[in-house]
Design an enzyme around this catalytic site. Structure first.
Site, PDB file in Angstrom:
ATOM      1  N   LYS A 111       0.890  -1.175   0.000  1.00 30.61           N
ATOM      2  CA  LYS A 111       0.000   0.000   0.000  1.00 30.61           C
ATOM      3  C   LYS A 111       0.924   1.220   0.000  1.00 30.61           C
ATOM      4  CE  LYS A 111      -1.757   3.034   2.027  1.00 30.61           C
ATOM      5  NZ  LYS A 111      -1.464   4.450   1.675  1.00 30.61           N
ATOM      6  N   GLU A 156       9.131   0.721  11.527  1.00 29.39           N
ATOM      7  CA  GLU A 156      10.212   1.705  11.380  1.00 29.39           C
ATOM      8  C   GLU A 156       9.559   3.072  11.444  1.00 29.39           C
ATOM      9  OE1 GLU A 156      12.564   0.714   7.966  1.00 29.39           O
ATOM     10  OE2 GLU A 156      13.236  -1.139   8.903  1.00 29.39           O
ATOM     11  N   CYS A 201      13.814  10.471   8.266  1.00 30.26           N
ATOM     12  CA  CYS A 201      13.548   9.960   9.612  1.00 30.26           C
ATOM     13  C   CYS A 201      14.792  10.008  10.492  1.00 30.26           C
ATOM     14  CB  CYS A 201      13.004   8.536   9.531  1.00 30.26           C
ATOM     15  SG  CYS A 201      14.110   7.406   8.667  1.00 30.26           S
ATOM     16  N   GLU A 231       8.852  15.145  16.570  1.00 32.09           N
ATOM     17  CA  GLU A 231       9.382  15.098  15.207  1.00 32.09           C
ATOM     18  C   GLU A 231       8.661  16.131  14.338  1.00 32.09           C
ATOM     19  OE1 GLU A 231       8.358  11.784  12.613  1.00 32.09           O
ATOM     20  OE2 GLU A 231      10.475  11.587  12.122  1.00 32.09           O
TER      21      GLU A 231
HETATM   22  P1  NAD Z   1       2.210   8.203   8.111  1.00 33.48           P
HETATM   23  O1  NAD Z   1       2.338   7.402   9.345  1.00 33.48           O
HETATM   24  O2  NAD Z   1       1.205   9.286   8.064  1.00 33.48           O
HETATM   25  O3  NAD Z   1       1.879   7.270   6.847  1.00 33.48           O
HETATM   26  C1  NAD Z   1       2.698   6.176   6.487  1.00 33.48           C
HETATM   27  C2  NAD Z   1       1.880   5.184   5.674  1.00 33.48           C
HETATM   28  O4  NAD Z   1       0.869   4.647   6.532  1.00 33.48           O
HETATM   29  C3  NAD Z   1       1.153   5.785   4.476  1.00 33.48           C
HETATM   30  O5  NAD Z   1       1.191   4.871   3.405  1.00 33.48           O
HETATM   31  C4  NAD Z   1      -0.273   5.928   4.994  1.00 33.48           C
HETATM   32  O6  NAD Z   1      -1.227   5.853   3.959  1.00 33.48           O
HETATM   33  C5  NAD Z   1      -0.388   4.713   5.890  1.00 33.48           C
HETATM   34  N1  NAD Z   1      -1.408   4.812   6.948  1.00 33.48           N
HETATM   35  C6  NAD Z   1      -1.931   5.919   7.523  1.00 33.48           C
HETATM   36  N2  NAD Z   1      -2.844   5.583   8.456  1.00 33.48           N
HETATM   37  C7  NAD Z   1      -2.904   4.233   8.474  1.00 33.48           C
HETATM   38  C8  NAD Z   1      -3.641   3.281   9.225  1.00 33.48           C
HETATM   39  N3  NAD Z   1      -4.515   3.656  10.163  1.00 33.48           N
HETATM   40  N4  NAD Z   1      -3.439   1.970   9.012  1.00 33.48           N
HETATM   41  C9  NAD Z   1      -2.536   1.567   8.081  1.00 33.48           C
HETATM   42  N5  NAD Z   1      -1.812   2.414   7.325  1.00 33.48           N
HETATM   43  C10 NAD Z   1      -1.992   3.735   7.513  1.00 33.48           C
HETATM   44  O7  NAD Z   1       3.669   8.771   7.805  1.00 33.48           O
HETATM   45  P2  NAD Z   1       4.094   9.758   6.649  1.00 33.48           P
HETATM   46  O8  NAD Z   1       3.694  11.138   7.008  1.00 33.48           O
HETATM   47  O9  NAD Z   1       3.691   9.192   5.339  1.00 33.48           O
HETATM   48  O10 NAD Z   1       5.690   9.635   6.725  1.00 33.48           O
HETATM   49  C11 NAD Z   1       6.498  10.339   7.584  1.00 33.48           C
HETATM   50  C12 NAD Z   1       6.848   9.512   8.807  1.00 33.48           C
HETATM   51  O11 NAD Z   1       7.534   8.328   8.423  1.00 33.48           O
HETATM   52  C13 NAD Z   1       7.805  10.246   9.725  1.00 33.48           C
HETATM   53  O12 NAD Z   1       7.395  10.046  11.054  1.00 33.48           O
HETATM   54  C14 NAD Z   1       9.131   9.574   9.462  1.00 33.48           C
HETATM   55  O13 NAD Z   1      10.060   9.671  10.508  1.00 33.48           O
HETATM   56  C15 NAD Z   1       8.694   8.169   9.232  1.00 33.48           C
HETATM   57  N6  NAD Z   1       9.734   7.406   8.538  1.00 33.48           N
HETATM   58  C16 NAD Z   1      10.427   6.431   9.225  1.00 33.48           C
HETATM   59  C17 NAD Z   1      11.458   5.729   8.584  1.00 33.48           C
HETATM   60  C18 NAD Z   1      12.261   4.678   9.305  1.00 33.48           C
HETATM   61  O14 NAD Z   1      12.897   3.890   8.628  1.00 33.48           O
HETATM   62  N7  NAD Z   1      12.264   4.647  10.629  1.00 33.48           N
HETATM   63  C19 NAD Z   1      11.762   6.014   7.254  1.00 33.48           C
HETATM   64  C20 NAD Z   1      11.049   7.007   6.610  1.00 33.48           C
HETATM   65  C21 NAD Z   1      10.024   7.693   7.256  1.00 33.48           C
END
Ligand code: NAD
Length: 488
Positions: A179, A254, A287, A385
């Site tokens: 997804k 992650e 991140c 963050e």
């Molecule tokens: P997000 O949590 O809003 O979304 C991530 C994904 O989850 C998207 O595909 C979204 O559609 C999906 N999602 C949202 N709600 C959901 C639910 N209830 N159930 C299942 N899936 C759902 O994050 P974002 O804004 O897209 O990305 C930024 C975040 O990602 C930051 O916090 C960043 O630090 C983190 N990140 C972490 C890593 C790592 O390796 N630790 C790497 C990159 C980004």
């Protein structure tokens, strides 16, 4: 409309399920952060499309998991070759979709995407399952396919983060339902084309486009999913873990970070400043970024002055231009969020040293590289963050105070230490709460190494064998020394 034309590349905006393109009744509009222009209408999947994809993946799992590992590896290599051939197209589409620098996509990100497939295809063959005998009984550990893997990923590095989970899952023999992020959904669709061209059987890899609360939530809660690999924010990670936990589905999370970059007075100042300015890479949407600069009091004035010089020299602009250092942030909502954090921190007493607003010459999404100091201890700008080009600077005296500040958030993804003293480096690294500690460097990564976060930055580690420990079902088989009739 089922196709988006991006920089001359046709991208199918429907789902990819069971080897076929599938439309949905609804769509959502994908917008480019470069100029906020719509790119295309993308299929908006929900529980029905997720169920269709999980069924397709379950059906394909039997054949794929029974395919000899060497044959699976050949197909993963063919996928990597297909990515190599389309680096330019993938780079152009990813940049249009998420606004990250085109030159980074071309030179490092897309080659790493291909490497993800080659690395995990080969690593599986190198796992040595031999264990010490128990009283002449031979033990052998194997990593068995576990079933359908759900892969949910964010927009800041869409294809790189997705393939770092998809590749080991496929290598071990699992089928995948991905997804992609709704803010940058397109390269996942191109990956489906590449995988099909490489000979990956229908249904082994599926893509369901859609919103997190709809498609994402339905995928995590599906009873036939064997593994959930989630990358995203800690807030979403908590709901993903709760939904997966309700079915005892193993999750690998992650999540976000608020990493510290520590500069001791004995550090090579050129190196420390050069690495500090790198924390604005990808417009701060990394991140791992060391967004909290912790600098020893005696060198703080010099460090700050030199860093401000480097910030002033950063070229902000169109991410397709070779000279650009800092591009746009992902969306209006994200820019407002960033600006809200900065404005509140100033009200609470922080002092602005650079940036602090949108660069209006470039439109609405280009937040200026920002540096803040004097934020009150414990305030949100120091603990939450932000995921934008915003760094804070705090000073310390001595190792204990540095470690108290560094470890003083709920996150634990990474930390960077700059010091010229090897003993200090080892002492400090040992006491930092972080999944990765970089000493006198940043972002040196290798797929053999474990990657993941402590505290709210995640659950589990991936990379090398750690990936297979998660995606596979690890089995120990014990052979008795007696009872054999034949070797055949
Ligand atoms: P997000 O949590 O809003 O979304 C991530 C994904 O989850 C998207 O595909 C979204 O559609 C999906 N999602 C949202 N709600 C959901 C639910 N209830 N159930 C299942 N899936 C759902 O994050 P974002 O804004 O897209 O990305 C930024 C975040 O990602 C930051 O916090 C960043 O630090 C983190 N990140 C972490 C890593 C790592 O390796 N630790 C790497 C990159 C980004």
């Amino acid at each position: 409309m089922s196709t988006a034309q991006v920089a001359g590349v046709d991208v199918d905006t429907r789902h990819w399920i069971g080897g076929e393109r599938v439309a949905s009744a609804g769509t959502f509009t994908d917008i480019s952060p470069i100029d906020e222009a719509p790119i295309g209408d993308v299929a908006r999947g929900g529980p029905a499309e997720i169920d269709m994809a999980v069924r397709a993946a379950s059906a394909a799992f039997a054949g794929w998991s029974g395919t000899p590992a060497a044959q699976r590896a050949e197909i993963l290599h063919a996928i990597a070759d297909g990515i190599d051939k389309r680096v330019e197209e993938l780079s152009q589409v990813e940049t249009a979709d998420n606004g990250s620098l085109l030159r980074s996509h071309r030179r490092s990100v897309m080659p790493r995407v291909a490497h993800n497939f080659r690395f995990f295809a080969d690593w599986l063959g190198h796992l040595d399952g031999q264990q010490p005998d128990i009283r002449e009984h031979r033990q052998h550990v194997s990593w068995c396919p576990s079933g359908v893997t759900a892969v949910i990923t964010p927009w800041n590095a869409p294809l790189m983060l997705a393939t770092w989970r998809i590749a080991p899952a496929l290598a071990v023999g699992n089928a995948v339902v991905a997804k992609p992020p709704e803010l940058a959904p397109l390269t996942a669709s191109l990956l489906a084309d590449i995988a099909a061209d490489a000979g990956l059987p229908a249904g082994v890899f599926n893509v369901v486009q859609g919103l997190g609360a709809e498609a994402g939530a339905a995928l995590v809660a599906h009873p036939d999913v064997a593994r959930v690999a989630f990358t995203g924010s800690a807030g979403t990670g908590r709901s993903v873990a709760a939904a997966a936990g309700a079915q005892l589905t193993p999750v690998s999370l992650e999540l976000g970070g608020k990493s510290a970059l520590l500069v001791f007075a004995d550090a090579d100042m050129d190196l420390a400043v050069a690495n500090a300015v790198e924390q604005y890479d990808n417009a701060g949407q990394v991140c791992l970024a060391g967004t909290r600069l912790l600098v020893e009091q005696s060198v703080a004035a010099e460090f700050t002055q030199r860093l401000l010089g480097r910030i002033a020299a950063l070229a902000q602009g169109d991410p397709r231009e070779e000279a650009t250092n800092v591009g746009p942030n992902i969306s209006r909502a994200q820019v407002e969020r960033i600006d809200g954090y900065v404005a509140r921190s100033l009200r609470y007493g922080a002092r602005l040293l650079a940036g602090g607003c949108v660069n209006r010459d470039l439109g609405g999404l280009y937040y200026r590289p920002t540096l803040l100091t004097n934020a009150p201890p414990g305030s949100e700008i120091l603990t939450e963050e932000i995921f934008g080009p915003v760094l804070t600077l705090q000073t310390f005296d001595g190792e204990d105070e540095a470690l108290g500040l560094a470890n003083g958030t709920r996150y634990g993804l990474a930390a960077m230490v700059f010091t010229g003293n090897r003993d200090r480096a080892e002492r400090v690294a040992a006491r930092l709460v972080a999944g990765t500690v970089w000493v006198n460097c940043f972002f040196v990564r290798d797929l053999r190494a474990p990657f993941g976060g402590a505290r709210q930055s995640g659950i589990g580690r991936e990379g090398g064998s750690w990936s297979f420990d998660f995606y596979g079902d690890v089995k120990n088989t014990v052979y008795a020394p007696r009872g054999w009739h034949t070797d055949g």
